[in-house]
Design an enzyme around this catalytic site. Sequence first.
Site, mmCIF file in Angstrom:
data_model
loop_
_atom_site.group_PDB
_atom_site.id
_atom_site.type_symbol
_atom_site.label_atom_id
_atom_site.label_comp_id
_atom_site.label_asym_id
_atom_site.label_seq_id
_atom_site.Cartn_x
_atom_site.Cartn_y
_atom_site.Cartn_z
ATOM 1 N N SER A 138 -9.216 -39.996 24.813
ATOM 2 C CA SER A 138 -7.976 -39.210 24.847
ATOM 3 C C SER A 138 -7.113 -39.720 25.983
ATOM 4 C CB SER A 138 -8.303 -37.721 25.067
ATOM 5 O OG SER A 138 -7.139 -36.983 25.411
ATOM 6 N N TYR A 151 -11.969 -30.592 29.647
ATOM 7 C CA TYR A 151 -11.697 -31.532 28.554
ATOM 8 C C TYR A 151 -11.481 -32.943 29.099
ATOM 9 C CZ TYR A 151 -9.522 -33.520 24.383
ATOM 10 O OH TYR A 151 -9.219 -34.308 23.300
#
Length: 254
Positions: A138, A151
């Site tokens: 990501s 995250y």
Amino acid sequence: MFKLTGKTAVITGGGSGIGRAISLVFAQQGAQVHILELHPETAQETVSQIAANGGTAQSHACDVSQQEQVKAVFQAIGKVDILVNNAGIAHVGNLENTSAEDLDRIYQVNVKGAYNCLQAAVASMKAQQSGVILNMASIAAHVGLTDRFAYSMSKGAMYAMTLSVAKDYLPFNIRCNSVSPARVHTPFVDGFIAKNYPGQEEEMFQKLSKTQPIGRMARPEEVAALVLFLCSDEAGFITGCDYPLDGGFIKLNS
């Protein structure tokens, strides 16, 4: 080009969103697709779509955070040519409001889940002296994002694991790369907006879309196209690389 005929591909989290798009394009290009999914009903929907298009796929109910479940599924599948580590969950919060339980939950799925699948797949790939691994990282692995402590931790780990596996398994002809998407328009995004911004769905969708310099979110199919290339024989000289698919977010967001 980019044919996967005769290849066996394992895709985690293939029941929806990016995972479903990857599963569909892999099957379209000739791969035998195996979907590992916590929610069997969504996996079966993907399998049905693949079958309707003339492809071949199977679904396997599996919690990737549980190593014994993962081992059993990989043993049942047998030969694995391609692994796509896509399964993951999100969390919103900074350091102070991320509980130990939150951190453990993200770690178990996003980090340990990927580890479990990597370990199971590499055993098969070493035996055949070939294989391709694609990890879904990501932009959170590369830039600071507000309220994404847990995250970001997990996606940073995914990026680091990619480099480590790519280095260690060069002698076995196993390639390992990662893709780092920015926001992708999936059902998860729609659900997140509806849950956190009721009555402001359209406004928030546009606001989140415009955080990408290109002015919109990515489509799952665009992520799948890049993953297909990196897992194909045409990308045979590429390993240990991360590919931001971010609409300019990392380099142009100034």
